[in-house]
Design a protein around this motif. Sequence first.
Motif, PDB file in Angstrom:
ATOM      1  N   GLY A 104      22.001  44.349  25.153  1.00  0.00           N
ATOM      2  CA  GLY A 104      21.436  43.008  25.138  1.00  0.00           C
ATOM      3  C   GLY A 104      22.066  42.005  26.086  1.00  0.00           C
ATOM      4  O   GLY A 104      22.033  40.798  25.824  1.00  0.00           O
ATOM      5  N   THR A 105      22.617  42.465  27.187  1.00  0.00           N
ATOM      6  CA  THR A 105      23.172  41.538  28.163  1.00  0.00           C
ATOM      7  C   THR A 105      22.790  42.003  29.568  1.00  0.00           C
ATOM      8  O   THR A 105      22.026  42.951  29.726  1.00  0.00           O
ATOM      9  N   ASP A 106      23.296  41.327  30.592  1.00  0.00           N
ATOM     10  CA  ASP A 106      22.947  41.705  31.963  1.00  0.00           C
ATOM     11  C   ASP A 106      24.014  41.202  32.926  1.00  0.00           C
ATOM     12  O   ASP A 106      24.971  40.544  32.523  1.00  0.00           O
ATOM     13  N   ARG A 107      23.825  41.510  34.194  1.00  0.00           N
ATOM     14  CA  ARG A 107      24.824  41.185  35.218  1.00  0.00           C
ATOM     15  C   ARG A 107      25.099  39.687  35.339  1.00  0.00           C
ATOM     16  O   ARG A 107      26.150  39.293  35.819  1.00  0.00           O
ATOM     17  N   SER A 108      24.174  38.833  34.927  1.00  0.00           N
ATOM     18  CA  SER A 108      24.407  37.390  35.010  1.00  0.00           C
ATOM     19  C   SER A 108      25.503  36.937  34.058  1.00  0.00           C
ATOM     20  O   SER A 108      26.006  35.829  34.177  1.00  0.00           O
ATOM     21  N   LYS A 109      25.889  37.799  33.126  1.00  0.00           N
ATOM     22  CA  LYS A 109      26.908  37.447  32.137  1.00  0.00           C
ATOM     23  C   LYS A 109      28.221  38.193  32.372  1.00  0.00           C
ATOM     24  O   LYS A 109      29.075  38.236  31.496  1.00  0.00           O
ATOM     25  N   LEU A 110      28.383  38.761  33.560  1.00  0.00           N
ATOM     26  CA  LEU A 110      29.637  39.440  33.871  1.00  0.00           C
ATOM     27  C   LEU A 110      30.790  38.458  33.877  1.00  0.00           C
ATOM     28  O   LEU A 110      30.684  37.350  34.409  1.00  0.00           O
ATOM     29  N   LEU A 111      31.893  38.866  33.302  1.00  0.00           N
ATOM     30  CA  LEU A 111      33.105  38.061  33.274  1.00  0.00           C
ATOM     31  C   LEU A 111      34.134  38.577  34.274  1.00  0.00           C
ATOM     32  O   LEU A 111      34.793  37.799  34.961  1.00  0.00           O
ATOM     33  N   LEU A 112      34.280  39.901  34.330  1.00  0.00           N
ATOM     34  CA  LEU A 112      35.320  40.521  35.144  1.00  0.00           C
ATOM     35  C   LEU A 112      34.869  41.907  35.579  1.00  0.00           C
ATOM     36  O   LEU A 112      34.263  42.635  34.781  1.00  0.00           O
ATOM     37  N   THR A 113      35.145  42.259  36.818  1.00  0.00           N
ATOM     38  CA  THR A 113      34.963  43.634  37.267  1.00  0.00           C
ATOM     39  C   THR A 113      36.245  44.091  37.937  1.00  0.00           C
ATOM     40  O   THR A 113      36.930  43.313  38.611  1.00  0.00           O
ATOM     41  N   GLN A 114      36.545  45.356  37.735  1.00  0.00           N
ATOM     42  CA  GLN A 114      37.688  45.992  38.373  1.00  0.00           C
ATOM     43  C   GLN A 114      37.135  47.156  39.176  1.00  0.00           C
ATOM     44  O   GLN A 114      36.545  48.075  38.615  1.00  0.00           O
ATOM     45  N   ILE A 115      37.302  47.088  40.492  1.00  0.00           N
ATOM     46  CA  ILE A 115      36.722  48.076  41.398  1.00  0.00           C
ATOM     47  C   ILE A 115      37.840  48.904  42.003  1.00  0.00           C
ATOM     48  O   ILE A 115      38.816  48.358  42.529  1.00  0.00           O
ATOM     49  N   TYR A 116      37.668  50.212  41.925  1.00  0.00           N
ATOM     50  CA  TYR A 116      38.647  51.153  42.456  1.00  0.00           C
ATOM     51  C   TYR A 116      37.994  51.942  43.585  1.00  0.00           C
ATOM     52  O   TYR A 116      36.923  52.520  43.392  1.00  0.00           O
ATOM     53  N   LEU A 117      38.620  51.938  44.752  1.00  0.00           N
ATOM     54  CA  LEU A 117      38.104  52.651  45.919  1.00  0.00           C
ATOM     55  C   LEU A 117      39.064  53.758  46.337  1.00  0.00           C
ATOM     56  O   LEU A 117      40.277  53.533  46.406  1.00  0.00           O
ATOM     57  N   ARG A 118      38.510  54.933  46.632  1.00  0.00           N
ATOM     58  CA  ARG A 118      39.336  56.019  47.168  1.00  0.00           C
ATOM     59  C   ARG A 118      39.916  55.602  48.512  1.00  0.00           C
ATOM     60  O   ARG A 118      41.083  55.832  48.801  1.00  0.00           O
ATOM     61  N   ASP A 119      39.091  54.979  49.356  1.00  0.00           N
ATOM     62  CA  ASP A 119      39.506  54.582  50.702  1.00  0.00           C
ATOM     63  C   ASP A 119      39.241  53.087  50.853  1.00  0.00           C
ATOM     64  O   ASP A 119      38.087  52.660  50.904  1.00  0.00           O
ATOM     65  N   THR A 120      40.298  52.301  50.935  1.00  0.00           N
ATOM     66  CA  THR A 120      40.110  50.851  51.053  1.00  0.00           C
ATOM     67  C   THR A 120      39.435  50.480  52.371  1.00  0.00           C
ATOM     68  O   THR A 120      38.939  49.371  52.510  1.00  0.00           O
ATOM     69  N   GLY A 121      39.360  51.413  53.306  1.00  0.00           N
ATOM     70  CA  GLY A 121      38.595  51.196  54.528  1.00  0.00           C
ATOM     71  C   GLY A 121      37.100  51.090  54.257  1.00  0.00           C
ATOM     72  O   GLY A 121      36.339  50.631  55.116  1.00  0.00           O
ATOM     73  N   ASP A 122      36.674  51.488  53.055  1.00  0.00           N
ATOM     74  CA  ASP A 122      35.270  51.391  52.653  1.00  0.00           C
ATOM     75  C   ASP A 122      34.945  50.074  51.948  1.00  0.00           C
ATOM     76  O   ASP A 122      33.867  49.913  51.368  1.00  0.00           O
ATOM     77  N   PHE A 123      35.879  49.136  51.987  1.00  0.00           N
ATOM     78  CA  PHE A 123      35.700  47.848  51.304  1.00  0.00           C
ATOM     79  C   PHE A 123      34.402  47.155  51.717  1.00  0.00           C
ATOM     80  O   PHE A 123      33.643  46.685  50.874  1.00  0.00           O
ATOM     81  N   ASP A 124      34.116  47.086  53.017  1.00  0.00           N
ATOM     82  CA  ASP A 124      32.901  46.417  53.487  1.00  0.00           C
ATOM     83  C   ASP A 124      31.645  47.144  53.028  1.00  0.00           C
ATOM     84  O   ASP A 124      30.661  46.501  52.648  1.00  0.00           O
ATOM     85  N   ALA A 125      31.656  48.469  53.038  1.00  0.00           N
ATOM     86  CA  ALA A 125      30.494  49.247  52.582  1.00  0.00           C
ATOM     87  C   ALA A 125      30.232  48.991  51.110  1.00  0.00           C
ATOM     88  O   ALA A 125      29.086  48.774  50.688  1.00  0.00           O
ATOM     89  N   MET A 126      31.295  48.985  50.300  1.00  0.00           N
ATOM     90  CA  MET A 126      31.137  48.696  48.872  1.00  0.00           C
ATOM     91  C   MET A 126      30.603  47.283  48.685  1.00  0.00           C
ATOM     92  O   MET A 126      29.707  47.044  47.886  1.00  0.00           O
ATOM     93  N   ASN A 127      31.131  46.328  49.445  1.00  0.00           N
ATOM     94  CA  ASN A 127      30.713  44.933  49.303  1.00  0.00           C
ATOM     95  C   ASN A 127      29.249  44.717  49.682  1.00  0.00           C
ATOM     96  O   ASN A 127      28.594  43.846  49.111  1.00  0.00           O
ATOM     97  N   ARG A 128      28.723  45.478  50.637  1.00  0.00           N
ATOM     98  CA  ARG A 128      27.292  45.351  50.971  1.00  0.00           C
ATOM     99  C   ARG A 128      26.439  45.642  49.742  1.00  0.00           C
ATOM    100  O   ARG A 128      25.518  44.889  49.416  1.00  0.00           O
ATOM    101  N   ALA A 129      26.758  46.721  49.053  1.00  0.00           N
ATOM    102  CA  ALA A 129      26.007  47.063  47.837  1.00  0.00           C
ATOM    103  C   ALA A 129      26.239  46.022  46.749  1.00  0.00           C
ATOM    104  O   ALA A 129      25.304  45.597  46.065  1.00  0.00           O
ATOM    105  N   TRP A 130      27.476  45.595  46.589  1.00  0.00           N
ATOM    106  CA  TRP A 130      27.851  44.633  45.555  1.00  0.00           C
ATOM    107  C   TRP A 130      27.112  43.304  45.730  1.00  0.00           C
ATOM    108  O   TRP A 130      26.505  42.779  44.799  1.00  0.00           O
ATOM    109  N   ILE A 131      27.153  42.747  46.942  1.00  0.00           N
ATOM    110  CA  ILE A 131      26.526  41.448  47.214  1.00  0.00           C
ATOM    111  C   ILE A 131      25.014  41.535  47.046  1.00  0.00           C
ATOM    112  O   ILE A 131      24.389  40.642  46.473  1.00  0.00           O
ATOM    113  N   ASP A 132      24.419  42.615  47.519  1.00  0.00           N
ATOM    114  CA  ASP A 132      22.981  42.829  47.353  1.00  0.00           C
ATOM    115  C   ASP A 132      22.626  42.876  45.868  1.00  0.00           C
ATOM    116  O   ASP A 132      21.657  42.263  45.432  1.00  0.00           O
ATOM    117  N   TRP A 133      23.405  43.592  45.082  1.00  0.00           N
ATOM    118  CA  TRP A 133      23.153  43.752  43.650  1.00  0.00           C
ATOM    119  C   TRP A 133      23.318  42.433  42.896  1.00  0.00           C
ATOM    120  O   TRP A 133      22.514  42.104  42.034  1.00  0.00           O
TER     121      TRP A 133
END
Length: 116
Positions: A56-85
């Motif tokens: 009964g909730t959705d992304r508009s009610k997110l309080l905190l996210t913790q993102i773990y990346l295997r390769d921090t060089g992929d930060f921009d690629a992850m952020n493209r998906a994140w910002i779009d979402w």
Amino acid sequence: MAAITRHQSNQKLSRVVVHGETVYLSGLTAEDKTVDTEAQTRQVLARADELLAGVGTDRSKLLLTQIYLRDTGDFDAMNRAWIDWLGEAAPPARITVGADFALAEIRVEILFTAAL
């Protein structure tokens, strides 16, 4: 004391835990781990939408996210998906860190906390 409800539980974890007015999602990884970080991130975010809606909730009610990346060089690629979402939703508090995963094909894992 607020009730605690657990959803999609097994011996290791509960995929979703609701305590009072707060929802916790276990760390989510992509179903198809053969794709790149951006595509894995999109899969994780779609799964988060499903799980949040299920209680009964959705992304508009997110309080905190913790993102773990295997390769921090992929930060921009992850952020493209994140910002779009996120779209027009207000961004939650967030941390992104590098991580080793038990399975080499996992590129990203995200833990979510949201309000009901």
